[in-house]
Design a protein around this motif. Structure first.
Motif, PDB file in Angstrom:
ATOM      1  N   ARG A 147       0.829  -1.202   0.000  1.00 21.85           N
ATOM      2  CA  ARG A 147       0.000   0.000   0.000  1.00 21.85           C
ATOM      3  C   ARG A 147       0.864   1.253   0.000  1.00 21.85           C
ATOM      4  NH1 ARG A 147      -3.357  -1.426   4.256  1.00 21.85           N
ATOM      5  NH2 ARG A 147      -1.793  -0.454   5.567  1.00 21.85           N
ATOM      6  N   ARG A 148       1.904   1.216   0.832  1.00 21.88           N
ATOM      7  CA  ARG A 148       2.791   2.382   0.873  1.00 21.88           C
ATOM      8  C   ARG A 148       3.526   2.539  -0.451  1.00 21.88           C
ATOM      9  NH1 ARG A 148       5.030   1.402   7.117  1.00 21.88           N
ATOM     10  NH2 ARG A 148       2.915   1.290   7.950  1.00 21.88           N
ATOM     11  N   ARG A 149       3.804   1.427  -1.057  1.00 25.20           N
ATOM     12  CA  ARG A 149       4.500   1.485  -2.332  1.00 25.20           C
ATOM     13  C   ARG A 149       3.622   2.138  -3.404  1.00 25.20           C
ATOM     14  NH1 ARG A 149       7.834  -3.260  -5.031  1.00 25.20           N
ATOM     15  NH2 ARG A 149       8.266  -2.244  -7.029  1.00 25.20           N
ATOM     16  N   ILE A 150       2.369   1.735  -3.404  1.00 24.47           N
ATOM     17  CA  ILE A 150       1.449   2.316  -4.385  1.00 24.47           C
ATOM     18  C   ILE A 150       1.275   3.806  -4.118  1.00 24.47           C
ATOM     19  CG2 ILE A 150      -0.964   2.365  -5.112  1.00 24.47           C
ATOM     20  CD1 ILE A 150      -0.957  -0.715  -4.599  1.00 24.47           C
ATOM     21  N   ALA A 151       1.156   4.139  -2.834  1.00 25.28           N
ATOM     22  CA  ALA A 151       1.011   5.558  -2.493  1.00 25.28           C
ATOM     23  C   ALA A 151       2.218   6.337  -2.984  1.00 25.28           C
ATOM     24  CB  ALA A 151       0.858   5.711  -0.973  1.00 25.28           C
ATOM     25  N   PHE A 152       3.376   5.717  -2.836  1.00 18.41           N
ATOM     26  CA  PHE A 152       4.593   6.394  -3.287  1.00 18.41           C
ATOM     27  C   PHE A 152       4.542   6.633  -4.788  1.00 18.41           C
ATOM     28  CE2 PHE A 152       8.876   6.154  -5.059  1.00 18.41           C
ATOM     29  CZ  PHE A 152       9.495   7.186  -4.375  1.00 18.41           C
ATOM     30  N   ASP A 153       4.231   5.603  -5.529  1.00 12.45           N
ATOM     31  CA  ASP A 153       4.179   5.732  -6.986  1.00 12.45           C
ATOM     32  C   ASP A 153       3.180   6.801  -7.403  1.00 12.45           C
ATOM     33  OD1 ASP A 153       6.080   3.796  -7.227  1.00 12.45           O
ATOM     34  OD2 ASP A 153       4.675   2.169  -7.681  1.00 12.45           O
ATOM     35  N   ASP A 154       2.029   6.767  -6.770  1.00 11.76           N
ATOM     36  CA  ASP A 154       1.001   7.761  -7.107  1.00 11.76           C
ATOM     37  C   ASP A 154       1.491   9.177  -6.839  1.00 11.76           C
ATOM     38  OD1 ASP A 154      -0.612   5.700  -7.818  1.00 11.76           O
ATOM     39  OD2 ASP A 154      -1.930   5.814  -6.056  1.00 11.76           O
ATOM     40  N   ALA A 155       2.103   9.330  -5.679  1.00 12.60           N
ATOM     41  CA  ALA A 155       2.542  10.671  -5.298  1.00 12.60           C
ATOM     42  C   ALA A 155       3.630  11.173  -6.236  1.00 12.60           C
ATOM     43  CB  ALA A 155       3.042  10.667  -3.857  1.00 12.60           C
ATOM     44  N   VAL A 156       4.503  10.268  -6.608  1.00 13.16           N
ATOM     45  CA  VAL A 156       5.584  10.634  -7.526  1.00 13.16           C
ATOM     46  C   VAL A 156       4.999  11.118  -8.851  1.00 13.16           C
ATOM     47  CG1 VAL A 156       7.285   9.556  -9.037  1.00 13.16           C
ATOM     48  CG2 VAL A 156       7.453   9.269  -6.561  1.00 13.16           C
ATOM     49  N   ARG A 157       4.031  10.372  -9.317  1.00 12.29           N
ATOM     50  CA  ARG A 157       3.393  10.722 -10.582  1.00 12.29           C
ATOM     51  C   ARG A 157       2.687  12.069 -10.449  1.00 12.29           C
ATOM     52  NH1 ARG A 157       0.315   6.325 -11.011  1.00 12.29           N
ATOM     53  NH2 ARG A 157       2.229   5.072 -10.983  1.00 12.29           N
ATOM     54  N   ALA A 158       1.987  12.210  -9.344  1.00 16.25           N
ATOM     55  CA  ALA A 158       1.245  13.457  -9.139  1.00 16.25           C
ATOM     56  C   ALA A 158       2.181  14.658  -9.073  1.00 16.25           C
ATOM     57  CB  ALA A 158       0.433  13.365  -7.848  1.00 16.25           C
ATOM     58  N   ALA A 159       3.391  14.406  -8.575  1.00 14.93           N
ATOM     59  CA  ALA A 159       4.341  15.505  -8.448  1.00 14.93           C
ATOM     60  C   ALA A 159       5.051  15.768  -9.770  1.00 14.93           C
ATOM     61  CB  ALA A 159       5.354  15.199  -7.353  1.00 14.93           C
ATOM     62  N   GLY A 160       4.748  14.971 -10.762  1.00 10.95           N
ATOM     63  CA  GLY A 160       5.334  15.176 -12.076  1.00 10.95           C
ATOM     64  C   GLY A 160       6.792  14.784 -12.149  1.00 10.95           C
ATOM     65  N   LEU A 161       7.195  13.867 -11.291  1.00 10.53           N
ATOM     66  CA  LEU A 161       8.597  13.442 -11.324  1.00 10.53           C
ATOM     67  C   LEU A 161       8.753  12.277 -12.287  1.00 10.53           C
ATOM     68  CD1 LEU A 161       9.358  13.462  -7.504  1.00 10.53           C
ATOM     69  CD2 LEU A 161       9.606  15.298  -9.182  1.00 10.53           C
ATOM     70  N   ALA A 162       9.964  12.136 -12.774  1.00  8.90           N
ATOM     71  CA  ALA A 162      10.260  10.987 -13.623  1.00  8.90           C
ATOM     72  C   ALA A 162      10.054   9.723 -12.802  1.00  8.90           C
ATOM     73  CB  ALA A 162      11.712  11.061 -14.112  1.00  8.90           C
ATOM     74  N   GLU A 163      10.161   8.630 -13.481  1.00 10.18           N
ATOM     75  CA  GLU A 163       9.948   7.385 -12.724  1.00 10.18           C
ATOM     76  C   GLU A 163      10.984   7.310 -11.612  1.00 10.18           C
ATOM     77  OE1 GLU A 163      13.262   6.071 -15.241  1.00 10.18           O
ATOM     78  OE2 GLU A 163      11.815   7.702 -15.016  1.00 10.18           O
ATOM     79  N   CYS A 164      10.519   6.865 -10.481  1.00  4.81           N
ATOM     80  CA  CYS A 164      11.407   6.815  -9.331  1.00  4.81           C
ATOM     81  C   CYS A 164      11.614   5.374  -8.916  1.00  4.81           C
ATOM     82  CB  CYS A 164      10.806   7.624  -8.182  1.00  4.81           C
ATOM     83  SG  CYS A 164      10.958   9.400  -8.464  1.00  4.81           S
ATOM     84  N   GLN A 165      12.792   5.162  -8.427  1.00  6.69           N
ATOM     85  CA  GLN A 165      13.188   3.804  -8.091  1.00  6.69           C
ATOM     86  C   GLN A 165      12.554   3.298  -6.789  1.00  6.69           C
ATOM     87  OE1 GLN A 165      17.395   4.013  -8.138  1.00  6.69           O
ATOM     88  NE2 GLN A 165      17.626   1.798  -8.444  1.00  6.69           N
TER      89      GLN A 165
END
Lengths: 375, 375
Positions: free
Chosen positions: A222-240
């Motif tokens: 769940r935290r992982r998905i939240a991280f991915d979502d937040a990264v996307r929302a922040a307009g960042l490139a794909e994050c590791q």
DNA sequence: TCGCAAGCCTGAACCGGTTTAGAGCTCTCA
DNA sequence: TGAGAGCTCTAAACCGGTTCAGGCTTGCGA
């Protein structure tokens, strides 16, 4: 008429039983039982007389006898499936247990704790807790995907409360809906991750990595998905993202791996505090300045977080309150046969010193080798 | 003859009782009981027939019924008198409990855990555990001077094992010798402190401070005495000791106080790892290099110790093994009525990176800046 | 052949409560 | 006045084991 106080049990010879109370009050033992469990059908005078007699004799009903006839044990169970090391590193359970206890103790309920190393032992333990009638209900923590404990507990007919909402149960014959029949007490932990990413992005970080917990654990994924979502929302490139088992050692290893890359991240979001603290250690060892060269955030706000250097920016959870709420829900479930789900306040980011603006904003990571970049 | 495996309980209707087994084996239920508890007076053939019947029916004697008639609960208790914070910071209990469990589980014993905030609640909890017959024995940890729990447990007649040897009991009427009647399972923790001081002195430290735990706790004062002795033996001038409550925060405060003096110590021996880690944080915050400017040693070798920076030189204890040994001793005590004291191997110093030679040996505090001494 | 001990086993009491069927009483209303 | 309802209360069954007194066999020695 000498009313001896309850404490004076005097003769250590024989413990007083319900019969002694009945005789003293001049009634049958059945009536004593009725009075004690304040059920209707006892006249006010008798009730008073009985209670007085009980008080005078210092009588407490025998839990064992009660257990036998009511088929209840007046105890709740917690089975923790973790290795001793994992258990020791994470203060979640001690705090959670303290919270549970604060509710159970006044109710005269006890907590039966089991610590088991693997899933097989875990399931076996639930079976034997039920077979022995040791507990009337259990807490289910560390939920996993398609958690085998849920169908097991349904089969065993043991009331339970889940810490968090279970998901991904595959439907079975007994449970065609695939939904958990147990009340869930949850804390939204995605907000904290989201806030962490937002905070870091706001500071100017573009390369944010995530050291995640095990994806087989619900809160891990769940935290992982939240991280991915937040990264996307922040307009960042794909994050590791690196998946770990939540252990300190794994956190250290993941950090080392992240930082040894050509383009290391300028910030790392850790899925729990022990890993974050290990990450802090690795960064120091590599000669990085924190938060100048590397920003770090954790999760849980364990006691240590405030005292490491720099103090850890992390997401504060409240395991003791979780324990209290879970205990109350479980008691309610057992009493009324059902209890509503409960959502505790979401875990929020607590800003301290381990995260800050990156030394060089976007372009590339600072050179890692020498400890001091340019200066 | 279809021998259904035990797992097939089929009819969820009624649980099988000793009577079912007796009927199936064609004997009285008394004899079943005898056979089960393998007592003499059962012919080999009957015994075999009874056990077979039990197996076929998948029968397990009811713990509750057994409890009622034997007045035993088949459970052991641990009452932890710590605040949630203190509990969470210190991985001792989780590890200890895991060790205890590894012995109890195979024996079919359960562990009843209570967490209480203060001494009053603690004593009350022991009383109610006994009144309710929840446990057959208890573990006594965190021994204190003139520990009130010992006379209480004697009064209650509850078997116990102490973690460490109690001392300083004032003689009472019931216990004129002032000696604990309970077996003790101990780990010598003074050697580790002694070795820490020797090690630091050997590195050239002359001003070594001690951040001690509460003197009201036996291990707190014992480590303190060991420290004083070792300091004297090493021929060092009087060394400072600050007493704390073992908490992380107190460790940080003590460190701050020590380092803000005119002549700060060049090394600090902490009475546990959480305080040492907090000390590490304070030192970093003050801009000190470790171990150049300040050497630090801890106690316990908790999981974190290896992963902080620099890795903590500390004394390794083995709480899980302690738990195993204590559980075995308690079981033996309950079975045979007595059990010998047991001494586990002494805790030894584990050298890592947080202690080293002082930058300038004796004279005064080293300059703070550079990290590499000479090389 | 009897007496006695040893071995095996049964039946019943017991642990200390809860629960149920129904007895005895009072009160009400027809 | 009598039936029925409602209340209070008792006696006994029950939960599922353990334990003990004593009965029945069998074997042995006298």
């Amino acid at each position: 008429m000498s009313l001896k106080p309850a404490a004076v049990k005097a003769a250590p010879g024989k413990p007083v039983t319900i019969m002694d109370v009945a005789k003293r009050a001049g009634v049958s033992k059945g009536l004593v039982s009725f009075a004690l469990n304040d059920r209707p059908g006892v006249s006010p005078e008798s009730r008073e007389r009985i209670l007085a007699a009980a008080r005078e004799l210092g009588w407490t009903p025998s839990l064992r006898a009660r257990s036998l006839s009511t088929k209840r044990s007046f105890a709740l169970g917690l089975v923790v499936g973790r290795t001793p090391e994992m258990l020791g590193a994470d203060p979640f359970f001690p705090s959670f247990i303290a919270g549970v206890e604060s509710v159970l103790a006044p109710e005269g309920r006890a907590l039966v704790l089991s610590v088991v190393p693997d899933e097989e032992a875990e399931l076996r333990t639930y079976r034997s807790l039920v077979a022995d009638g040791r507990v009337d209900g259990v807490f289910l923590s560390d939920l996993r995907h398609n958690d085998p404990r849920i169908p097991l507990l349904m089969e065993l007919g043991l009331p339970a409360v889940t810490l968090g909402r279970p998901e991904g149960l595959s439907p079975t014959e007994q449970n065609p809906s695939g939904r958990s029949p147990f009340p869930a007490v949850s804390i939204d932990d995605t907000l904290g991750i989201t806030e962490s990413v937002q905070y870091l992005a706001g500071l100017g970080h573009r390369r944010i990595a995530h050291v995640a917990g095990s994806a087989s654990m619900l809160h891990g994924s769940r935290r992982r998905i939240a991280f991915d979502d937040a990264v996307r929302a922040a307009g960042l490139a794909e994050c590791q993202t690196i998946e770990t088992d939540f252990s300190i050692g794994a956190g250290a290893a993941a950090t080392r791996r992240l930082l040894s890359q050509d383009e290391p991240p300028s910030a790392i979001v850790f899925a729990n505090d022990p890993m974050a603290i290990a990450g802090l250690g690795v960064a120091h060892e590599l000669g990085l300045t924190i938060p100048g060269d590397l920003s770090i955030t954790g999760f849980d706000d364990i006691n240590f977080a405030r005292y490491v250097y720099p103090p850890l920016t992390t997401v504060r959870t409240t395991p003791a309150q979780w324990g209290q709420a879970a205990a109350r829900t479980l008691l309610a479930l057992m009493e009324h046969g059902s209890a509503p789900d409960l959502d505790l306040p979401a875990a929020r980011l607590t800003v301290r010193g381990s995260a800050g603006a990156p030394v060089r904003s976007a372009s590339g990571a600072a050179s890692v080798a020498g400890s001091e970049p340019s200066r």
